[in-house]
Motif scaffolding. Structure first.
Motif, PDB file in Angstrom:
ATOM      1  N   TRP A 250      -3.760   2.200   6.718  1.00  0.00           N
ATOM      2  CA  TRP A 250      -4.603   3.157   5.702  1.00  0.00           C
ATOM      3  C   TRP A 250      -4.836   2.548   4.297  1.00  0.00           C
ATOM      4  CZ3 TRP A 250      -6.952   7.020   7.919  1.00  0.00           C
ATOM      5  CH2 TRP A 250      -6.565   7.412   9.357  1.00  0.00           C
ATOM      6  N   GLU A 251      -4.044   1.531   3.865  1.00  0.00           N
ATOM      7  CA  GLU A 251      -4.482   1.124   2.651  1.00  0.00           C
ATOM      8  C   GLU A 251      -5.739   0.303   2.647  1.00  0.00           C
ATOM      9  OE1 GLU A 251      -1.177  -1.572   1.730  1.00  0.00           O
ATOM     10  OE2 GLU A 251       0.227  -0.076   1.269  1.00  0.00           O
TER      11      GLU A 251
ATOM     12  N   GLY B 120     -15.325  10.802  -6.927  1.00  0.00           N
ATOM     13  CA  GLY B 120     -14.426   9.800  -6.951  1.00  0.00           C
ATOM     14  C   GLY B 120     -13.757   9.261  -5.895  1.00  0.00           C
ATOM     15  N   MET B 121     -13.339   8.123  -5.874  1.00  0.00           N
ATOM     16  CA  MET B 121     -12.856   7.351  -4.693  1.00  0.00           C
ATOM     17  C   MET B 121     -11.738   6.565  -4.990  1.00  0.00           C
ATOM     18  SD  MET B 121     -15.130   4.352  -2.761  1.00  0.00           S
ATOM     19  CE  MET B 121     -15.269   3.119  -4.155  1.00  0.00           C
ATOM     20  N   MET B 122     -10.716   6.666  -3.944  1.00  0.00           N
ATOM     21  CA  MET B 122      -9.422   6.131  -4.253  1.00  0.00           C
ATOM     22  C   MET B 122      -8.943   5.306  -2.913  1.00  0.00           C
ATOM     23  SD  MET B 122      -6.864   9.086  -2.998  1.00  0.00           S
ATOM     24  CE  MET B 122      -5.492   8.204  -2.442  1.00  0.00           C
ATOM     25  N   SER B 123      -7.954   4.341  -3.381  1.00  0.00           N
ATOM     26  CA  SER B 123      -7.100   3.705  -2.218  1.00  0.00           C
ATOM     27  C   SER B 123      -5.727   3.830  -2.648  1.00  0.00           C
ATOM     28  CB  SER B 123      -7.802   2.234  -2.214  1.00  0.00           C
ATOM     29  OG  SER B 123      -7.276   1.449  -3.493  1.00  0.00           O
ATOM     30  N   HIS B 124      -4.877   2.960  -1.974  1.00  0.00           N
ATOM     31  CA  HIS B 124      -3.609   3.078  -2.549  1.00  0.00           C
ATOM     32  C   HIS B 124      -3.221   2.380  -3.803  1.00  0.00           C
ATOM     33  CE1 HIS B 124      -3.851  -1.306  -1.218  1.00  0.00           C
ATOM     34  NE2 HIS B 124      -2.548  -1.449  -1.568  1.00  0.00           N
ATOM     35  N   ARG B 125      -4.001   1.419  -4.291  1.00  0.00           N
ATOM     36  CA  ARG B 125      -3.787   0.877  -5.520  1.00  0.00           C
ATOM     37  C   ARG B 125      -4.871   1.148  -6.504  1.00  0.00           C
ATOM     38  NH1 ARG B 125      -5.215  -3.847  -6.921  1.00  0.00           N
ATOM     39  NH2 ARG B 125      -3.349  -4.379  -7.645  1.00  0.00           N
ATOM     40  N   GLY B 126      -5.904   1.738  -6.607  1.00  0.00           N
ATOM     41  CA  GLY B 126      -6.779   2.083  -7.591  1.00  0.00           C
ATOM     42  C   GLY B 126      -7.717   3.253  -7.242  1.00  0.00           C
ATOM     43  N   LEU B 127      -8.616   3.355  -8.374  1.00  0.00           N
ATOM     44  CA  LEU B 127      -9.563   4.377  -8.406  1.00  0.00           C
ATOM     45  C   LEU B 127     -10.948   3.866  -8.827  1.00  0.00           C
ATOM     46  CD1 LEU B 127      -7.583   7.005 -10.485  1.00  0.00           C
ATOM     47  CD2 LEU B 127      -7.965   7.218  -7.970  1.00  0.00           C
TER      48      LEU B 127
ATOM     49  N   LEU C  37      -5.984   1.375 -13.320  1.00  0.00           N
ATOM     50  CA  LEU C  37      -6.271   1.551 -12.151  1.00  0.00           C
ATOM     51  C   LEU C  37      -7.815   1.867 -11.896  1.00  0.00           C
ATOM     52  CD1 LEU C  37      -3.718   4.665 -11.081  1.00  0.00           C
ATOM     53  CD2 LEU C  37      -3.568   2.017 -10.650  1.00  0.00           C
ATOM     54  N   THR C  38      -8.472   2.259 -12.915  1.00  0.00           N
ATOM     55  CA  THR C  38     -10.168   2.300 -12.861  1.00  0.00           C
ATOM     56  C   THR C  38     -10.880   1.069 -12.909  1.00  0.00           C
ATOM     57  OG1 THR C  38     -10.140   2.914 -15.116  1.00  0.00           O
ATOM     58  CG2 THR C  38     -10.060   4.751 -13.572  1.00  0.00           C
TER      59      THR C  38
ATOM     60  N   SER D 272      -0.929   8.141 -12.071  1.00  0.00           N
ATOM     61  CA  SER D 272       0.167   7.213 -11.586  1.00  0.00           C
ATOM     62  C   SER D 272      -0.207   6.387 -10.564  1.00  0.00           C
ATOM     63  CB  SER D 272       1.394   7.848 -11.735  1.00  0.00           C
ATOM     64  OG  SER D 272       2.412   6.925 -11.063  1.00  0.00           O
ATOM     65  N   PRO D 273       0.228   5.067 -10.544  1.00  0.00           N
ATOM     66  CA  PRO D 273      -0.108   4.383  -9.017  1.00  0.00           C
ATOM     67  C   PRO D 273       0.704   5.003  -7.953  1.00  0.00           C
ATOM     68  CG  PRO D 273       0.010   2.956 -11.093  1.00  0.00           C
ATOM     69  CD  PRO D 273       0.454   4.202 -11.648  1.00  0.00           C
ATOM     70  N   SER D 274       2.042   5.337  -8.543  1.00  0.00           N
ATOM     71  CA  SER D 274       2.869   5.660  -7.455  1.00  0.00           C
ATOM     72  C   SER D 274       2.344   7.059  -6.479  1.00  0.00           C
ATOM     73  CB  SER D 274       4.185   6.150  -8.132  1.00  0.00           C
ATOM     74  OG  SER D 274       4.107   7.335  -9.045  1.00  0.00           O
ATOM     75  N   ILE D 275       1.415   8.021  -7.349  1.00  0.00           N
ATOM     76  CA  ILE D 275       0.906   8.955  -6.563  1.00  0.00           C
ATOM     77  C   ILE D 275      -0.243   8.398  -5.590  1.00  0.00           C
ATOM     78  CG2 ILE D 275      -0.932  10.930  -6.926  1.00  0.00           C
ATOM     79  CD1 ILE D 275       0.507  11.529  -9.556  1.00  0.00           C
ATOM     80  N   LEU D 276      -0.961   7.325  -5.793  1.00  0.00           N
ATOM     81  CA  LEU D 276      -2.008   7.135  -4.955  1.00  0.00           C
ATOM     82  C   LEU D 276      -1.348   6.360  -3.720  1.00  0.00           C
ATOM     83  CD1 LEU D 276      -4.399   5.324  -7.162  1.00  0.00           C
ATOM     84  CD2 LEU D 276      -4.548   7.481  -6.568  1.00  0.00           C
ATOM     85  N   GLN D 277      -0.039   5.750  -3.978  1.00  0.00           N
ATOM     86  CA  GLN D 277       0.779   5.073  -2.930  1.00  0.00           C
ATOM     87  C   GLN D 277       1.355   6.195  -2.040  1.00  0.00           C
ATOM     88  OE1 GLN D 277       1.037   1.261  -2.313  1.00  0.00           O
ATOM     89  NE2 GLN D 277       1.351   2.384  -0.279  1.00  0.00           N
TER      90      GLN D 277
END
Length: 352
Positions: free
Chosen positions: A141-142, A189-196, A235-236, A324-329
């Motif tokens: 899923w990452e 917006g768009m997100m992945s496990h490590r960024g935006l 992250l952006t 926070s990066p931890s939220i995305l992960q």
């Protein structure tokens, strides 16, 4: 029946083969009480009460049964239960009912959630999608870039359940001012496990049709995100995945997303994307970016309220860049559970 006769009946039911749960439900007592009676009986102790001080309990057997039978039913508030029991049996307060529900039964009052109504076809497609991705781990899923639009309102009312103020009089409480049909700002917006991606602000003067979606969002915001080179940094500004050629772009079934020209643009410009028939319709609960919008709204409610859309836009950009990066992960790590829950519920809505 006297207290002693109830206990003797409980022991008789247990000896006849009834379970402790059945005895407790029949007699309107807790399982712990039944266990204690059974323990006393096996130890050869008397079942009658020992001398004790203090106020006797207000709830007798019948009111307890009435309260226990209200579990899981609508329109059975503590106030209504107390009023009914007081009119038929013994005068009690809603606090007495609440204490029995909470302390003796372990029940809690839950707010009924509002879920999208799903058709049988939609449920079937949701199950199909989840079965096809059941074997995916969080590492799989990452590789997915989740995207979506979301509205944010000026003068958004806070959650009344959380916004409580203690005081000696309600006249001392500053009221919440509400606005009828408040102005709204739509964002993408768009997100992945490590960024935006950058947060794209959609002017109220524009509607998101296929042309706007392609020219203003995909071409100017989405595509630059795919072209990033840095693995570190804010992250952006960082890459959303180490090997972009292995990724999938996800979007929902909005008309602007599924238009023929949009699908062609995605096919021509992105290394991988889920075509319009892959992601199941009416499935915001499967998209982790929906949780990100909720987190942003909760943070927005804590800030000093904006008085115009320009201020609102600045606050939203600030919140987005501060995620926070931890939220995305954590959101991506939870995807296997979402998939399994949807399968277990036969495609029903799983919540967010």
């Amino acid at each position: 029946m006297t207290r002693l006769s109830i206990r003797e009946r409980a022991i008789g039911m247990l000896l006849a083969g009834s379970t402790q749960r059945t005895v407790a439900d029949t007699l309107g007592v807790t399982i712990r009480t039944v266990k204690n009676w059974n323990k006393k009986q096996k130890a050869g102790e008397m079942l009658n009460d020992k001398p004790r001080s203090g106020r006797p309990p207000k709830l007798s057997r019948v009111p307890k049964i009435i309260i226990r039978k209200s579990i899981g039913k609508r329109w059975h508030s503590t106030r209504k239960l107390a009023k009914y029991i007081s009119s038929k049996y013994v005068a009690i307060s809603k606090d007495t009912v609440h204490r029995y529900l909470h302390n003796s039964i372990g029940a809690k009052a839950y707010k009924r959630p509002s879920n999208p109504k799903l058709t049988e076809v939609q449920k079937s497609k949701r199950v199909k999608f989840c079965l096809e991705h059941k074997s995916w781990t969080s590492l799989d899923w990452e590789r997915v870039f989740f995207s979506d639009e979301s509205p944010f309102e000026l003068f958004h009312p806070t959650n009344s359940q959380n916004d409580r103020v203690w005081d000696v009089s309600s006249r001392n409480i500053t009221p919440v001012e509400t606005v009828k049909n408040p102005p709204r700002l739509m964002v993408w917006g768009m997100m992945s496990h490590r960024g935006l991606s950058e947060l794209h602000l959609i002017s109220p003067r524009h509607s998101v049709n296929a042309d706007y979606y392609i020219n203003e969002i995909l071409d100017k915001c989405c595509l630059p995100t795919y072209k990033r080179k840095k693995m570190r940094g804010p992250l952006t500004q960082r890459k959303l995945y180490r090997k972009i050629s292995d990724t999938f772009f996800m979007q929902d079934g909005a008309p602007a997303h599924t238009a023929i020209k949009t699908q062609k643009w995605l096919s021509d410009h992105l290394p991988g994307f889920w075509a319009k028939d892959i992601w199941p319709s009416n499935s915001p609960d499967l998209n982790p970016i929906e949780n990100l919008w909720a987190i942003m709204q909760a943070e927005l409610d804590k800030r000093k309220p904006a008085t115009n859309l320009k201020q609102l836009a600045k606050i939203l950009e600030n919140i987005w860049s501060g995620i926070s990066p931890s939220i995305l992960q954590n959101l991506i790590d939870g995807m296997p559970n979402r998939i399994n829950s949807c399968i277990e519920l036969n495609g029903e809505y799983i919540g967010k």
